[in-house]
Scaffold this motif. Structure first.
Motif, PDB file in Angstrom:
ATOM      1  N   MET A   1       0.637  -1.180   0.141  1.00 52.20           N
ATOM      2  CA  MET A   1       0.034   0.069  -0.164  1.00 52.20           C
ATOM      3  C   MET A   1       0.718   1.255  -0.190  1.00 52.20           C
ATOM      4  O   MET A   1       1.203   1.800   1.175  1.00 52.20           O
ATOM      5  N   ASP A   2       1.142   1.549  -1.157  1.00 52.38           N
ATOM      6  CA  ASP A   2       2.352   2.715  -1.356  1.00 52.38           C
ATOM      7  C   ASP A   2       1.458   4.327  -0.585  1.00 52.38           C
ATOM      8  O   ASP A   2       2.219   4.995  -0.010  1.00 52.38           O
ATOM      9  N   GLN A   3       0.335   4.272  -1.078  1.00 49.32           N
ATOM     10  CA  GLN A   3      -0.298   5.531  -0.375  1.00 49.32           C
ATOM     11  C   GLN A   3      -0.354   5.605   1.016  1.00 49.32           C
ATOM     12  O   GLN A   3       0.097   6.703   1.474  1.00 49.32           O
ATOM     13  N   LEU A   4      -0.456   4.507   1.895  1.00 50.10           N
ATOM     14  CA  LEU A   4      -0.362   4.485   3.324  1.00 50.10           C
ATOM     15  C   LEU A   4       1.208   4.861   3.581  1.00 50.10           C
ATOM     16  O   LEU A   4       1.333   5.848   4.501  1.00 50.10           O
ATOM     17  N   GLU A 104       2.846  -5.555   2.572  1.00 43.70           N
ATOM     18  CA  GLU A 104       3.940  -5.809   1.601  1.00 43.70           C
ATOM     19  C   GLU A 104       4.247  -7.255   1.168  1.00 43.70           C
ATOM     20  O   GLU A 104       4.567  -7.792   0.188  1.00 43.70           O
ATOM     21  N   LYS A 105       4.349  -7.919   2.425  1.00 45.42           N
ATOM     22  CA  LYS A 105       4.864  -9.322   2.610  1.00 45.42           C
ATOM     23  C   LYS A 105       3.648 -10.142   2.229  1.00 45.42           C
ATOM     24  O   LYS A 105       3.820 -11.395   1.897  1.00 45.42           O
ATOM     25  N   SER A 106       2.345  -9.760   2.244  1.00 42.66           N
ATOM     26  CA  SER A 106       1.208 -10.654   1.765  1.00 42.66           C
ATOM     27  C   SER A 106       1.083 -10.635   0.231  1.00 42.66           C
ATOM     28  O   SER A 106       1.424 -10.002  -0.340  1.00 42.66           O
ATOM     29  N   ASP A 107       0.310 -11.649   0.073  1.00 41.80           N
ATOM     30  CA  ASP A 107      -0.072 -11.983  -1.233  1.00 41.80           C
ATOM     31  C   ASP A 107      -1.007 -10.872  -1.613  1.00 41.80           C
ATOM     32  O   ASP A 107      -2.001 -10.490  -1.011  1.00 41.80           O
ATOM     33  N   GLU A 108      -0.947 -10.155  -3.012  1.00 45.58           N
ATOM     34  CA  GLU A 108      -1.780  -9.362  -3.370  1.00 45.58           C
ATOM     35  C   GLU A 108      -3.182  -9.665  -3.327  1.00 45.58           C
ATOM     36  O   GLU A 108      -3.977  -8.459  -3.356  1.00 45.58           O
ATOM     37  N   ALA A 109      -3.647 -10.658  -3.545  1.00 46.22           N
ATOM     38  CA  ALA A 109      -4.856 -11.243  -3.096  1.00 46.22           C
ATOM     39  C   ALA A 109      -5.454 -10.707  -1.886  1.00 46.22           C
ATOM     40  O   ALA A 109      -6.718 -10.663  -1.820  1.00 46.22           O
ATOM     41  N   ILE A 110      -4.667 -10.506  -0.966  1.00 46.27           N
ATOM     42  CA  ILE A 110      -5.429 -10.070   0.335  1.00 46.27           C
ATOM     43  C   ILE A 110      -6.116  -8.699   0.283  1.00 46.27           C
ATOM     44  O   ILE A 110      -7.129  -8.517   0.998  1.00 46.27           O
ATOM     45  N   LEU A 111      -5.788  -8.027  -0.753  1.00 52.00           N
ATOM     46  CA  LEU A 111      -6.616  -6.870  -0.803  1.00 52.00           C
ATOM     47  C   LEU A 111      -7.868  -7.044  -1.443  1.00 52.00           C
ATOM     48  O   LEU A 111      -8.921  -6.066  -1.106  1.00 52.00           O
TER      49      LEU A 111
END
Length: 149
Positions: A1-4, A104-111
């Motif tokens: 999450m670049d914005q955060l 960042e360490k999680s799989d993108e699917a978490i989003l």
């Protein structure tokens, strides 16, 4: 999450990040109330940190944690020193870094995962966290400016 990350550390599109706004705030400024009916900078720092921790719990544990009034606006420490102020700032910093490091360490699917008990997904909630933190960063900037007049 670049914005955060940008909202907290640096390189935010809108201007100074939360960390940049808080840089140089003294204990006296942190506890002051230069404007009527407002929270102090310190109270806002504690509030932001509380929400960051709650959101991290919701994401990591897949559990809906309820924000109570006491958790939402934690009391300032009874003893207000440079050390306790710095500790509050470090807790805030850790809360944001822990949240975006986990993502960042999680799989993108978490989003795309739904947030338990809410009508939105984790990505939507993370955008909300960044917006929430920046909303209060703006309040802190106004308080800081009112204190330096």
């Amino acid at each position: 999450m670049d914005q955060l990350k940008r909202a907290h550390l640096a390189d935010a599109w809108h201007g100074p990040s939360l960390k940049e706004i808080l840089d140089g705030v003294s204990v006296q400024q942190a506890v002051a109330r230069p404007l009527k009916n407002t929270h102090s900078i310190w109270e806002l720092v504690l509030h932001i940190e509380a929400w960051n921790r709650l959101i991290e719990t919701r994401v990591k544990k897949k559990k809906l944690e309820t924000m109570t009034l006491k958790l939402d606006w934690p009391p300032m420490p009874k003893v207000k020193t440079v050390a306790t102020w710095k500790r509050s700032l470090k807790k805030l910093d850790r809360s944001v870094k822990s949240l975006y490091s986990f993502l960042e360490k999680s799989d993108e699917a978490i989003l795309d995962r739904p947030v338990v008990g809410k009508p939105y997904n984790v990505e939507h909630m993370m955008h909300g966290v960044a917006q929430h933190n920046l909303y209060h960063a703006g309040q802190i900037a106004i308080l800081k400016r009112a204190l330096t007049k």
